[in-house]
Motif scaffolding. Structure first.
Motif, mmCIF file in Angstrom:
data_model
loop_
_atom_site.group_PDB
_atom_site.id
_atom_site.type_symbol
_atom_site.label_atom_id
_atom_site.label_comp_id
_atom_site.label_asym_id
_atom_site.label_seq_id
_atom_site.Cartn_x
_atom_site.Cartn_y
_atom_site.Cartn_z
ATOM 1 N N HIS A 113 -2.819 10.679 -10.698
ATOM 2 C CA HIS A 113 -3.423 10.430 -9.386
ATOM 3 C C HIS A 113 -3.401 11.687 -8.526
ATOM 4 O O HIS A 113 -4.406 12.033 -7.880
ATOM 5 C CB HIS A 113 -2.678 9.297 -8.668
ATOM 6 C CG HIS A 113 -3.092 9.137 -7.235
ATOM 7 N ND1 HIS A 113 -2.302 9.526 -6.189
ATOM 8 C CD2 HIS A 113 -4.229 8.650 -6.684
ATOM 9 C CE1 HIS A 113 -2.925 9.280 -5.052
ATOM 10 N NE2 HIS A 113 -4.095 8.752 -5.327
ATOM 11 N N LEU A 127 0.812 -1.214 0.000
ATOM 12 C CA LEU A 127 0.000 0.000 0.000
ATOM 13 C C LEU A 127 0.848 1.269 0.000
ATOM 14 O O LEU A 127 0.453 2.297 -0.557
ATOM 15 C CB LEU A 127 -0.931 0.008 1.219
ATOM 16 C CG LEU A 127 -2.094 -0.993 1.190
ATOM 17 C CD1 LEU A 127 -2.696 -1.165 2.579
ATOM 18 C CD2 LEU A 127 -3.167 -0.562 0.203
ATOM 19 N N GLN A 128 2.021 1.196 0.621
ATOM 20 C CA GLN A 128 2.858 2.386 0.762
ATOM 21 C C GLN A 128 3.981 2.466 -0.275
ATOM 22 O O GLN A 128 4.867 3.304 -0.156
ATOM 23 C CB GLN A 128 3.463 2.421 2.181
ATOM 24 C CG GLN A 128 2.408 2.601 3.269
ATOM 25 C CD GLN A 128 2.995 2.632 4.663
ATOM 26 O OE1 GLN A 128 4.032 2.029 4.926
ATOM 27 N NE2 GLN A 128 2.323 3.308 5.581
ATOM 28 N N ASN A 129 3.913 1.607 -1.305
ATOM 29 C CA ASN A 129 4.987 1.574 -2.308
ATOM 30 C C ASN A 129 4.419 1.697 -3.719
ATOM 31 O O ASN A 129 4.457 0.744 -4.508
ATOM 32 C CB ASN A 129 5.791 0.269 -2.157
ATOM 33 C CG ASN A 129 7.068 0.289 -2.948
ATOM 34 O OD1 ASN A 129 7.345 1.229 -3.700
ATOM 35 N ND2 ASN A 129 7.850 -0.767 -2.809
ATOM 36 N N PRO A 130 3.876 2.889 -4.062
ATOM 37 C CA PRO A 130 3.231 3.038 -5.378
ATOM 38 C C PRO A 130 4.193 2.950 -6.554
ATOM 39 O O PRO A 130 3.759 2.674 -7.678
ATOM 40 C CB PRO A 130 2.601 4.435 -5.292
ATOM 41 C CG PRO A 130 3.416 5.164 -4.273
ATOM 42 C CD PRO A 130 3.823 4.129 -3.272
ATOM 43 N N ASP A 131 5.487 3.142 -6.335
ATOM 44 C CA ASP A 131 6.441 3.042 -7.438
ATOM 45 C C ASP A 131 6.576 1.604 -7.931
ATOM 46 O O ASP A 131 6.766 1.357 -9.124
ATOM 47 C CB ASP A 131 7.814 3.576 -7.012
ATOM 48 C CG ASP A 131 7.796 5.079 -6.783
ATOM 49 O OD1 ASP A 131 6.931 5.752 -7.378
ATOM 50 O OD2 ASP A 131 8.628 5.569 -6.005
ATOM 51 N N HIS A 148 -3.276 6.161 -1.479
ATOM 52 C CA HIS A 148 -4.651 5.885 -1.883
ATOM 53 C C HIS A 148 -5.571 5.660 -0.679
ATOM 54 O O HIS A 148 -6.689 5.172 -0.844
ATOM 55 C CB HIS A 148 -4.706 4.660 -2.799
ATOM 56 C CG HIS A 148 -4.177 4.918 -4.176
ATOM 57 N ND1 HIS A 148 -4.977 5.361 -5.207
ATOM 58 C CD2 HIS A 148 -2.926 4.795 -4.686
ATOM 59 C CE1 HIS A 148 -4.240 5.507 -6.303
ATOM 60 N NE2 HIS A 148 -2.998 5.164 -6.008
ATOM 61 N N HIS A 188 -3.597 -4.036 -6.805
ATOM 62 C CA HIS A 188 -2.319 -3.487 -7.265
ATOM 63 C C HIS A 188 -1.752 -4.384 -8.362
ATOM 64 O O HIS A 188 -2.056 -5.576 -8.422
ATOM 65 C CB HIS A 188 -1.312 -3.423 -6.109
ATOM 66 C CG HIS A 188 -1.651 -2.435 -5.044
ATOM 67 N ND1 HIS A 188 -2.680 -2.626 -4.143
ATOM 68 C CD2 HIS A 188 -1.075 -1.238 -4.720
ATOM 69 C CE1 HIS A 188 -2.723 -1.588 -3.317
ATOM 70 N NE2 HIS A 188 -1.771 -0.743 -3.639
ATOM 71 N N ALA A 227 1.546 -0.528 -8.899
ATOM 72 C CA ALA A 227 0.665 0.471 -9.511
ATOM 73 C C ALA A 227 -0.795 0.086 -9.319
ATOM 74 O O ALA A 227 -1.126 -1.073 -9.049
ATOM 75 C CB ALA A 227 0.985 0.603 -10.994
ATOM 76 N N ARG A 228 -1.697 1.056 -9.467
ATOM 77 C CA ARG A 228 -3.126 0.813 -9.295
ATOM 78 C C ARG A 228 -3.900 0.802 -10.619
ATOM 79 O O ARG A 228 -5.077 0.463 -10.644
ATOM 80 C CB ARG A 228 -3.729 1.893 -8.373
ATOM 81 C CG ARG A 228 -3.222 1.840 -6.940
ATOM 82 C CD ARG A 228 -3.653 0.595 -6.206
ATOM 83 N NE ARG A 228 -5.086 0.530 -6.013
ATOM 84 C CZ ARG A 228 -5.730 1.018 -4.943
ATOM 85 N NH1 ARG A 228 -5.049 1.583 -3.970
ATOM 86 N NH2 ARG A 228 -7.038 0.913 -4.849
ATOM 87 N N ASP A 263 -2.205 6.561 -11.207
ATOM 88 C CA ASP A 263 -0.899 6.619 -10.551
ATOM 89 C C ASP A 263 -0.207 7.940 -10.899
ATOM 90 O O ASP A 263 -0.602 8.639 -11.833
ATOM 91 C CB ASP A 263 -0.013 5.453 -11.015
ATOM 92 C CG ASP A 263 -0.649 4.085 -10.761
ATOM 93 O OD1 ASP A 263 -0.896 3.778 -9.586
ATOM 94 O OD2 ASP A 263 -0.910 3.352 -11.738
ATOM 95 N N GLY A 266 -1.236 4.712 2.796
ATOM 96 C CA GLY A 266 -0.437 5.246 1.709
ATOM 97 C C GLY A 266 -1.203 6.277 0.887
ATOM 98 O O GLY A 266 -2.212 6.828 1.335
#
Length: 455
Positions: free
Chosen positions: A116, A71-75, A355, A303, A78-79, A112, A353
């Motif tokens: 985002h 949840l805390q690692n969008p890099d 989102h 994700h 991705a969503r 993202d 995170g």
């Protein structure tokens, strides 16, 4: 720890689906006892192979620390569902009932990076304009109206008669949605959450919101829809529709489940109901109990790994859907020592995170006030059936009671309190839909509500 490809057969005791590898998260068995399924899935490690509906495969994260890491690692995760490899390769049934909950929409949930940030800012800025006092007054009046519809009968289904309608009535006021549009929104959101006639439900939802956007372009008001429209982000009509899908859907349906599950605790659990000589725990505690142990959105936040990645020994291929099990993560045995004392809000029911849910404060306020109003108005209310006879709606994403029958001493309504409902006349409200057996009564709720408060 193994990768899933290392298993020729499922681990001992793991519930196997037809292909010997995947556990289904749909149907009555999972709905009846999801935590037994989560417990067995943990034998795979922090993630496990599941099937969301026939032919729709995913990995489910069952471990709290791993869920938080993703949840805390969008890099790295991705969503945007346009990365979904199996869907792009034609390996996912296009008529699957879960697709409307997973498909790409141009909203902040499914975007993202810079896209985002732009959409998220429009949402958070618009929600920040909500007057919590107005929200509170409106909840109180809606709750009073709904309770008056059944208080003289001495019995009610607290899902069908109360929890289902209260968030929709309140949200339709906040979003400036007229009754004839709101009626179709009920069908649309219920359909895509339940996975019943989901394609038709999604079509109805889109058409209804298109009408609302057109209405607000021509006649803006003091409501979230108009504020979104006026935001410097300059959202297109398509972007407007999909922010509204996210906000109303992520507000009304989960809130229905939160209210009804918390009411179940208040009526069934002696810690909350209180004994003859003791006061029960407050409503706020019951809500956080639900958010920890039976969150309204149980498995979601899909994700897609940006590249092949190994997480705690599990291999997750690029473009494969990875869902967070908020229900399993929150009940992770590794958190058992002092889990609830970490913090009431350390659970993941609101996500985490970039989102994380932007509307948790109004959602909690509405839920607390709705439950308090019911319990204060009907102080001797109790469950009307044995607790073990309660059943849950099937579906991979939510934890939702089918019904919550209750009984109480009938209360005769002597007139009504005067004064107009907060907000402009004709703004906000909902009518019922054909999905209930008492269609005529439900479908007259909006006109009845207007005549009830309009002086």
């Amino acid at each position: 720890m193994h990768s899933h490809s290392d298993f020729e057969t499922p681990p001992p005791g793991c519930p196997a689906h037809a292909d010997g590898m995947r556990t289904s998260l749909y149907g009555p068995e999972f709905a009846a006892a999801p935590h037994a399924v989560y417990e067995r899935l943990r034998q795979y490690g922090p993630t496990a192979p599941v099937e969301l509906s026939p032919g729709v495969e995913a990995e489910l994260v069952t471990d709290y620390a791993t869920a938080l890491q993703i949840l805390q690692n969008p890099d790295a995760f991705a969503r945007d569902p346009r990365r979904w490899r199996a869907l792009n390769e034609g390996r996912v049934p296009l008529d699957s009932p879960v697709l409307p909950m997973l498909m790409y929409r141009p909203n902040s949930m499914f975007s993202d990076g810079a896209a985002h940030l732009r959409l998220r800012q429009a949402v958070t800025d618009s929600l920040s304009r909500l007057d919590m006092h107005r929200v509170g007054r409106h909840v109180d009046r809606v709750a009073k109206y709904l309770i008056e519809q059944f208080s003289g009968h001495g019995k009610a289904d607290l899902v069908a008669d109360y929890a289902r309608w209260l968030p929709l009535l309140v949200f339709n006021d906040l979003f400036g949605c007229p009754a004839e549009i709101g009626d179709r929104l009920v069908f649309g959101f219920s359909g895509i959450f339940d996975g019943i006639d989901a394609e038709k439900a999604n079509e109805t939802l889109t058409e209804s919101l298109l009408e609302l956007v057109a209405l607000k372009r021509a006649n803006p008001g003091d409501d979230v829809t108009s504020w979104l429209m006026q935001h410097p982000s300059q959202l297109s009509d398509e972007e407007m529709i999909h922010q509204l899908v996210m906000l109303i859907g992520a507000g009304a349906e989960p809130m229905q489940n939160l209210i009804s599950s918390a009411l179940r605790l208040m009526l069934c659990d002696e810690r909350y109901a209180g004994g003859q000589h003791s006061a029960g725990l407050p409503v706020d505690d019951a809500l956080h109990d639900v958010l920890w142990n039976s969150p309204p959105i149980a498995n979601y936040a899909t994700h897609y790994p940006v590249q092949d990645v190994e997480v705690s020994g599990s291999k997750l291929p690029a473009g494969s859907p990875v869902l967070i099990s908020f229900a399993s993560a929150n009940t992770d045995p590794g958190l058992s020592v002092g889990r609830q004392t970490l913090s009431k809000r350390a659970h993941l029911a609101w996500g985490a995170g970039p989102h994380a849910c932007p509307a948790k404060d109004p959602a909690l306020l509405i839920s607390v006030l709705a439950i308090e109003k019911l319990l204060n108005t009907l102080p001797d209310i109790e469950l009307g059936v044995p607790e073990e006879s309660l059943t849950w709606r099937p579906g991979p994403f939510h934890r939702a009671l089918n019904s919550l029958p209750a009984r109480f001493t009938p209360v005769r309504v002597e007139g009504r309190s005067a004064g107009p409902m907060p907000g402009p006349v004709g703004a906000g409200g909902i009518t019922g839909h054909e999905q209930t057996s008492d269609k005529s009564r439900k479908s007259s709720w909006w006109s009845g509500f207007l005549s009830w408060w309009k002086v």
